[in-house]
Write an enzyme that holds these catalytic residues in place. Sequence first.
Site, PDB file in Angstrom:
ATOM      1  N   HIS A 307       0.844  -1.349   0.054  1.00 14.87           N
ATOM      2  CA  HIS A 307      -0.020   0.052   0.100  1.00 14.87           C
ATOM      3  C   HIS A 307       0.832   1.267   0.019  1.00 14.87           C
ATOM      4  O   HIS A 307       1.868   1.337   0.507  1.00 14.87           O
ATOM      5  CB  HIS A 307      -0.915   0.001   1.282  1.00 14.87           C
ATOM      6  CG  HIS A 307      -2.096   0.788   1.158  1.00 14.87           C
ATOM      7  ND1 HIS A 307      -1.907   2.314   1.348  1.00 14.87           N
ATOM      8  CD2 HIS A 307      -3.190   0.753   0.609  1.00 14.87           C
ATOM      9  CE1 HIS A 307      -3.040   2.822   1.308  1.00 14.87           C
ATOM     10  NE2 HIS A 307      -3.908   1.866   0.687  1.00 14.87           N
ATOM     11  N   ASP A 365      -8.093  -5.195  -0.021  1.00 13.59           N
ATOM     12  CA  ASP A 365      -8.649  -6.106  -1.176  1.00 13.59           C
ATOM     13  C   ASP A 365      -8.379  -7.602  -0.871  1.00 13.59           C
ATOM     14  O   ASP A 365      -8.649  -8.356  -1.865  1.00 13.59           O
ATOM     15  CB  ASP A 365      -7.878  -5.538  -2.425  1.00 13.59           C
ATOM     16  CG  ASP A 365      -8.687  -4.114  -2.892  1.00 13.59           C
ATOM     17  OD1 ASP A 365      -7.536  -3.295  -3.154  1.00 13.59           O
ATOM     18  OD2 ASP A 365      -9.648  -4.164  -2.862  1.00 13.59           O
TER      19      ASP A 365
HETATM   20  C1  SDX Z   1      -6.419  -0.275  -2.874  1.00  8.34           C
HETATM   21  O1  SDX Z   1      -4.396   4.420  -2.062  1.00  8.34           O
HETATM   22  C2  SDX Z   1      -5.418   4.019  -1.319  1.00  8.34           C
HETATM   23  O2  SDX Z   1      -5.997   4.293  -0.337  1.00  8.34           O
HETATM   24  C3  SDX Z   1      -6.304   2.709  -2.282  1.00  8.34           C
HETATM   25  C4  SDX Z   1      -6.972   1.785  -1.276  1.00  8.34           C
HETATM   26  C5  SDX Z   1      -8.244   2.717  -0.968  1.00  8.34           C
HETATM   27  O3  SDX Z   1      -9.065   2.196  -0.088  1.00  8.34           O
HETATM   28  O4  SDX Z   1      -8.616   3.335  -1.925  1.00  8.34           O
HETATM   29  O5  SDX Z   1      -6.364   1.452  -0.138  1.00  8.34           O
HETATM   30  C6  SDX Z   1      -7.662   0.713  -2.307  1.00  8.34           C
HETATM   31  O6  SDX Z   1      -5.958   0.483  -4.002  1.00  8.34           O
HETATM   32  C7  SDX Z   1      -5.298  -1.036  -2.294  1.00  8.34           C
HETATM   33  C8  SDX Z   1      -4.203  -1.511  -3.000  1.00  8.34           C
HETATM   34  C9  SDX Z   1      -4.645  -2.571  -3.839  1.00  8.34           C
HETATM   35  N1  SDX Z   1      -3.642  -2.992  -4.923  1.00  8.34           N
HETATM   36  C10 SDX Z   1      -3.090  -4.072  -4.933  1.00  8.34           C
HETATM   37  O7  SDX Z   1      -3.109  -4.976  -3.899  1.00  8.34           O
HETATM   38  C11 SDX Z   1      -2.107  -4.467  -6.141  1.00  8.34           C
HETATM   39  C12 SDX Z   1      -0.669  -4.944  -5.372  1.00  8.34           C
HETATM   40  N2  SDX Z   1       0.011  -3.900  -4.968  1.00  8.34           N
HETATM   41  C13 SDX Z   1       0.987  -2.944  -5.504  1.00  8.34           C
HETATM   42  O8  SDX Z   1       0.822  -3.074  -6.856  1.00  8.34           O
HETATM   43  C14 SDX Z   1       1.320  -1.765  -4.833  1.00  8.34           C
HETATM   44  O9  SDX Z   1       1.724  -2.160  -3.388  1.00  8.34           O
HETATM   45  C15 SDX Z   1       0.459  -0.559  -4.633  1.00  8.34           C
HETATM   46  C16 SDX Z   1       0.060  -0.189  -6.067  1.00  8.34           C
HETATM   47  C17 SDX Z   1      -0.717  -0.919  -3.714  1.00  8.34           C
HETATM   48  C18 SDX Z   1       1.330   0.484  -4.168  1.00  8.34           C
HETATM   49  O10 SDX Z   1       2.410   0.908  -4.938  1.00  8.34           O
HETATM   50  P1  SDX Z   1       3.558   1.816  -4.607  1.00  8.34           P
HETATM   51  O11 SDX Z   1       3.063   2.632  -3.159  1.00  8.34           O
HETATM   52  O12 SDX Z   1       3.619   2.909  -5.754  1.00  8.34           O
HETATM   53  O13 SDX Z   1       4.788   1.086  -4.136  1.00  8.34           O
HETATM   54  P2  SDX Z   1       5.918   0.565  -5.341  1.00  8.34           P
HETATM   55  O14 SDX Z   1       4.862  -0.018  -6.335  1.00  8.34           O
HETATM   56  O15 SDX Z   1       6.765   1.519  -5.329  1.00  8.34           O
HETATM   57  O16 SDX Z   1       6.238  -0.734  -4.535  1.00  8.34           O
HETATM   58  C19 SDX Z   1       7.434  -0.348  -3.469  1.00  8.34           C
HETATM   59  C20 SDX Z   1       8.359  -1.608  -3.497  1.00  8.34           C
HETATM   60  C21 SDX Z   1       8.747  -2.085  -4.955  1.00  8.34           C
HETATM   61  O17 SDX Z   1       9.976  -2.685  -4.925  1.00  8.34           O
HETATM   62  P3  SDX Z   1      11.259  -1.724  -5.267  1.00  8.34           P
HETATM   63  O18 SDX Z   1      11.250  -1.243  -6.624  1.00  8.34           O
HETATM   64  O19 SDX Z   1      11.486  -0.686  -4.345  1.00  8.34           O
HETATM   65  O20 SDX Z   1      12.333  -2.769  -4.876  1.00  8.34           O
HETATM   66  O21 SDX Z   1       7.606  -2.794  -3.174  1.00  8.34           O
HETATM   67  C22 SDX Z   1       7.240  -3.724  -4.044  1.00  8.34           C
HETATM   68  C23 SDX Z   1       7.537  -3.053  -5.419  1.00  8.34           C
HETATM   69  O22 SDX Z   1       8.098  -3.752  -6.271  1.00  8.34           O
HETATM   70  N3  SDX Z   1       5.946  -4.348  -3.995  1.00  8.34           N
HETATM   71  C24 SDX Z   1       5.582  -5.426  -4.204  1.00  8.34           C
HETATM   72  C25 SDX Z   1       4.102  -5.427  -3.875  1.00  8.34           C
HETATM   73  N4  SDX Z   1       3.876  -4.029  -3.613  1.00  8.34           N
HETATM   74  C26 SDX Z   1       4.915  -3.286  -3.835  1.00  8.34           C
HETATM   75  N5  SDX Z   1       6.324  -6.393  -4.693  1.00  8.34           N
HETATM   76  C27 SDX Z   1       5.485  -7.510  -4.819  1.00  8.34           C
HETATM   77  N6  SDX Z   1       4.125  -7.571  -4.536  1.00  8.34           N
HETATM   78  C28 SDX Z   1       3.589  -6.480  -4.177  1.00  8.34           C
HETATM   79  N7  SDX Z   1       2.075  -6.425  -3.860  1.00  8.34           N
END
Ligand code: SDX
Length: 426
Positions: A307, A365
């Site tokens: 998140h 989710d």
């Molecule tokens: C919702 O914003 C809100 O409030 C949203 C929400 C709401 O109520 O409105 O809470 C609802 O959208 C919840 C999120 C649902 N999405 C997912 O579950 C999809 C999986 N999650 C990711 O795609 C990610 O965690 C996000 C999109 C939720 C957050 O993305 P960020 O903040 O841009 O974080 P990032 O992609 O920069 O990740 C930081 C690091 C990265 O690694 P590095 O590049 O630093 O090496 O963490 C890793 C990412 O690769 N990472 C993950 C991961 N999520 C982040 N690695 C593996 N699996 C994951 N799920």
Amino acid sequence: MQRTVTITDSATGKTVELPVREGTAGPPVVDIANLYRELGMFTYDPGFLSTASCASQIAFIDGDEGILLYRGYPIEQLAEKSNFLEVACLLLYGELPTAGQLRQFEERIRHHTMIHESLRDFFKGFYHDAHPMATMVGVVGSLSAFYHDSLDIHNPEHRETAALRMIAKMPTIAAASYKHSIGEPQIYPKNDLSYAGNLLHMMFSVPSEDYEVDPVAEKALDLIFMMHADHEQNASTSTVRLAGSSQANPFACIASGIAALWGPAHGGANEAVLNMLSEIGTADNIPKYIARAKDKQDPFRLMGFGHRVYKNYDPRARIIRQACHDLLAKLGAANDPFFELALALEEFALKDDYFIEKKLYPNVDFYSGLIYKALGIPTNMFTVMFAIARTVGWVAQWMEMMAEPRQRIGRPRQLYVGKAQRDYPA
Ligand code: SDX
């Protein structure tokens, strides 16, 4: 004494002092409105990791502590003591309603649950296998054609009516989307039912048989709607605000929020979680998928994990996990294989150094789809459920923005890295 921060341009030695604004809770903000005028520079923050887009009184998240407040009330207390329409009232108007105010609000919502008869024909234009989120974007956007003239967005009463219409009609439109996809007739709302009960009725009843709303399912759906109602400036809410800042019709703004929510990085994750659990299949495959989630060469991510704000357990996920456990037990499916697999996946991930170091926890989710599945809701309707609930937050945030005395169009700038000016070949 006004708190400020000072920025100095090392190239010119020019210094600018910027005011700091402190909120009720959470990080203070640097007001950079005069930065461009005084220093000739923009800030640069793709993805808005360090950017506050507005001041709001509606929801507050402490991502480090895993805290979510709706108008100051902890989500855990609302989950235990409130219900979705009371939370809707709280989010819209700022205070918990009295019993009389809540009855009046419920009556106003019930008054708007039906949709225009000609709108019912819109669904026939979609293929039966159209994704319901595509249908929702199209049909909700078309509401602006039905209410375009009776809406002066500068009139607070018109804005409130549009907000209540949207909240009231989302379940009816969602259920019609579902019925179209399974080739069954659309069911009219029954206004003696609760908000969640009416949705279950419109989705699962058929004209040829009686239908009784299951109180266990109704309570579970009402709880999950409360958990999804608002979440400060997430991607879809920010989309609604930006669309609204141009003074667009509110129904068109909500349609833009539905479109933004659809993405699997946002609200589409609940559907993606169930598809991921189906693909993982059994617990002995978990290590392979955790390895894929950590592999930078592999686009696979653990859906329902991570998140932008929560660097701790999403409090909503904890509540939904317990509700899921209780619902499955009540439905006699305590050992549901998907729920067992989700629990095993969570346990494995939370012990993995990668997830610990990056502070990746289950988000709202991760378990919500398991409740929807237990209620007989098909996977492609999961994000529609999210959109129904989040419509309350979208309209509350839209109303807050439109009431701003100095509401201005949102128009970000950029860092231009394209070609310098050049002449067209002679
Ligand atoms: C919702 O914003 C809100 O409030 C949203 C929400 C709401 O109520 O409105 O809470 C609802 O959208 C919840 C999120 C649902 N999405 C997912 O579950 C999809 C999986 N999650 C990711 O795609 C990610 O965690 C996000 C999109 C939720 C957050 O993305 P960020 O903040 O841009 O974080 P990032 O992609 O920069 O990740 C930081 C690091 C990265 O690694 P590095 O590049 O630093 O090496 O963490 C890793 C990412 O690769 N990472 C993950 C991961 N999520 C982040 N690695 C593996 N699996 C994951 N799920």
